[in-house]
Design a protein around this motif. Sequence first.
Motif, PDB file in Angstrom:
ATOM      1  N   TYR A 117       0.827  -1.201   0.000  1.00 19.76           N
ATOM      2  CA  TYR A 117       0.000   0.000   0.000  1.00 19.76           C
ATOM      3  C   TYR A 117       0.860   1.249   0.000  1.00 19.76           C
ATOM      4  N   ALA A 118       0.331   2.284  -0.598  1.00 17.49           N
ATOM      5  CA  ALA A 118       0.935   3.600  -0.438  1.00 17.49           C
ATOM      6  C   ALA A 118       0.746   4.050   1.005  1.00 17.49           C
ATOM      7  N   ASP A 119       1.703   4.797   1.505  1.00 11.27           N
ATOM      8  CA  ASP A 119       1.613   5.265   2.895  1.00 11.27           C
ATOM      9  C   ASP A 119       0.347   6.080   3.133  1.00 11.27           C
ATOM     10  N   SER A 120      -0.094   6.786   2.120  1.00 11.05           N
ATOM     11  CA  SER A 120      -1.243   7.676   2.274  1.00 11.05           C
ATOM     12  C   SER A 120      -2.556   6.932   2.482  1.00 11.05           C
ATOM     13  N   VAL A 121      -2.597   5.644   2.139  1.00  5.32           N
ATOM     14  CA  VAL A 121      -3.850   4.893   2.266  1.00  5.32           C
ATOM     15  C   VAL A 121      -3.739   3.735   3.249  1.00  5.32           C
ATOM     16  N   LYS A 122      -2.549   3.502   3.754  1.00  2.00           N
ATOM     17  CA  LYS A 122      -2.320   2.369   4.653  1.00  2.00           C
ATOM     18  C   LYS A 122      -3.222   2.488   5.873  1.00  2.00           C
ATOM     19  N   GLY A 123      -3.889   1.383   6.213  1.00  2.00           N
ATOM     20  CA  GLY A 123      -4.789   1.376   7.353  1.00  2.00           C
ATOM     21  C   GLY A 123      -6.204   1.805   7.024  1.00  2.00           C
TER      22      GLY A 123
END
Length: 124
Positions: A60-66
Amino acid sequence: QAQLVESGGGLVQAGGSLRLSCAASGRTFSAYVMGWFRQAPGKEREFVAAILQNGSGTRYADSVKGRFTISRDNAKNTMLLQMNSLKPEDTALYYCAARSGFSLDSDFRRYNYWGQGTQVTVSS
């Protein structure tokens, strides 16, 4: 050769959820690494998430992780992107893509096949 069709985009308020689908036809779906990318007006296409052929690995991209979850069902030739806690900055045209190989690549230039995109708009 794979043909890809996205669906599930729409308009949602911040904090809401959407689920995107990517339906594949053509060559064996399970042979491809699959990915989601997005592109906002005036910006470069950016990586969102990717999944290995058997679903055992994701990235995942960090911006969408979680907040986002990628999954696939090889029996149905379908890939999903569950998007929760949406933010206005998630607004973009979302594309599904397929590539040969065995790495969870984030570079859009390494993907061979693309859908036409589905619009996601998140209002504040």
